[in-house]
Design a protein around this motif. Structure first.
Motif, PDB file in Angstrom:
ATOM      1  N   SER A  90      39.104 -48.881  62.993  1.00  0.00           N
ATOM      2  CA  SER A  90      38.904 -48.832  61.545  1.00  0.00           C
ATOM      3  C   SER A  90      37.401 -48.876  61.244  1.00  0.00           C
ATOM      4  CB  SER A  90      39.593 -50.024  60.865  1.00  0.00           C
ATOM      5  OG  SER A  90      38.912 -51.236  61.196  1.00  0.00           O
ATOM      6  N   ASP A  91      37.046 -48.496  60.044  1.00  0.00           N
ATOM      7  CA  ASP A  91      35.644 -48.571  59.625  1.00  0.00           C
ATOM      8  C   ASP A  91      35.126 -50.000  59.726  1.00  0.00           C
ATOM      9  OD1 ASP A  91      35.609 -45.853  59.098  1.00  0.00           O
ATOM     10  OD2 ASP A  91      35.983 -46.102  56.945  1.00  0.00           O
ATOM     11  N   GLU A  92      35.980 -50.972  59.383  1.00  0.00           N
ATOM     12  CA  GLU A  92      35.574 -52.378  59.452  1.00  0.00           C
ATOM     13  C   GLU A  92      35.322 -52.809  60.891  1.00  0.00           C
ATOM     14  OE1 GLU A  92      34.734 -56.396  58.277  1.00  0.00           O
ATOM     15  OE2 GLU A  92      34.496 -54.412  57.404  1.00  0.00           O
ATOM     16  N   GLN A  93      36.170 -52.408  61.809  1.00  0.00           N
ATOM     17  CA  GLN A  93      35.969 -52.747  63.216  1.00  0.00           C
ATOM     18  C   GLN A  93      34.647 -52.159  63.729  1.00  0.00           C
ATOM     19  OE1 GLN A  93      39.755 -51.121  64.533  1.00  0.00           O
ATOM     20  NE2 GLN A  93      40.343 -53.143  65.318  1.00  0.00           N
ATOM     21  N   LEU A  94      34.375 -50.933  63.367  1.00  0.00           N
ATOM     22  CA  LEU A  94      33.141 -50.285  63.814  1.00  0.00           C
ATOM     23  C   LEU A  94      31.913 -50.942  63.192  1.00  0.00           C
ATOM     24  CD1 LEU A  94      34.420 -46.619  63.739  1.00  0.00           C
ATOM     25  CD2 LEU A  94      33.946 -48.010  65.764  1.00  0.00           C
ATOM     26  N   ARG A  95      32.027 -51.349  61.935  1.00  0.00           N
ATOM     27  CA  ARG A  95      30.910 -52.045  61.281  1.00  0.00           C
ATOM     28  C   ARG A  95      30.620 -53.355  62.002  1.00  0.00           C
ATOM     29  NH1 ARG A  95      30.007 -56.357  58.248  1.00  0.00           N
ATOM     30  NH2 ARG A  95      32.202 -56.871  58.062  1.00  0.00           N
ATOM     31  N   LEU A  96      31.667 -54.111  62.294  1.00  0.00           N
ATOM     32  CA  LEU A  96      31.487 -55.388  62.987  1.00  0.00           C
ATOM     33  C   LEU A  96      30.860 -55.175  64.363  1.00  0.00           C
ATOM     34  CD1 LEU A  96      34.843 -57.173  62.078  1.00  0.00           C
ATOM     35  CD2 LEU A  96      32.541 -57.786  61.281  1.00  0.00           C
ATOM     36  N   ALA A  97      31.369 -54.201  65.105  1.00  0.00           N
ATOM     37  CA  ALA A  97      30.825 -53.932  66.440  1.00  0.00           C
ATOM     38  C   ALA A  97      29.368 -53.502  66.361  1.00  0.00           C
ATOM     39  CB  ALA A  97      31.660 -52.873  67.152  1.00  0.00           C
ATOM     40  N   ALA A  98      29.014 -52.665  65.394  1.00  0.00           N
ATOM     41  CA  ALA A  98      27.622 -52.211  65.246  1.00  0.00           C
ATOM     42  C   ALA A  98      26.701 -53.390  64.997  1.00  0.00           C
ATOM     43  CB  ALA A  98      27.518 -51.192  64.109  1.00  0.00           C
ATOM     44  N   HIS A  99      27.118 -54.314  64.156  1.00  0.00           N
ATOM     45  CA  HIS A  99      26.292 -55.497  63.880  1.00  0.00           C
ATOM     46  C   HIS A  99      26.233 -56.423  65.095  1.00  0.00           C
ATOM     47  CE1 HIS A  99      25.072 -54.893  59.749  1.00  0.00           C
ATOM     48  NE2 HIS A  99      26.194 -54.215  59.639  1.00  0.00           N
TER      49      HIS A  99
END
Length: 112
Positions: A90-99
């Motif tokens: 999900s977009d949220e999972q990718l955002r968390l991983a990027a951070h």
């Protein structure tokens, strides 16, 4: 042809600028971020530090990682498998991983 996801991903990337670094994530977010990031280790290395020609993610700005993700998803950045892998998150999972990757040191402490 532009992907219909492109505006959403650009907005997601812009919104991420206002988000905290992984070190400041809530405990549940940090655990989720680390879990997603761990699935990237086969290609991008443990904690995002690649030992191969594949790009390291550790220490890269989250905005840069999110832009790369958007480029892979839209087809602007050609890939053999990245676009397919990204569909599973999900977009949220990718955002968390990027951070989470952004907060990792490019090299482990004491490494040369």
């Amino acid at each position: 042809m532009r992907s219909p996801m492109r505006p959403l991903l650009v907005a997601l990337g812009a919104a991420s600028l206002a988000l905290p670094a992984a070190a400041e994530l809530r405990a549940d977010e940090a655990l989720a971020a680390r879990s997603v990031a761990a699935t990237c280790a086969n290609c991008h290395g443990t904690d995002g530090r690649s030992r191969t020609a594949i790009k390291s993610l550790a220490g890269q700005p989250a905005e840069r990682i999110l832009q790369s993700i958007a480029d892979y998803r839209s087809g602007a950045q050609p890939s053999t498998i990245m676009a397919q892998i990204l569909r599973g998150y999900s977009d949220e999972q990718l955002r968390l991983a990027a951070h989470w990757f952004a907060a990792q040191p490019a090299r482990p402490a004491g490494a040369r």
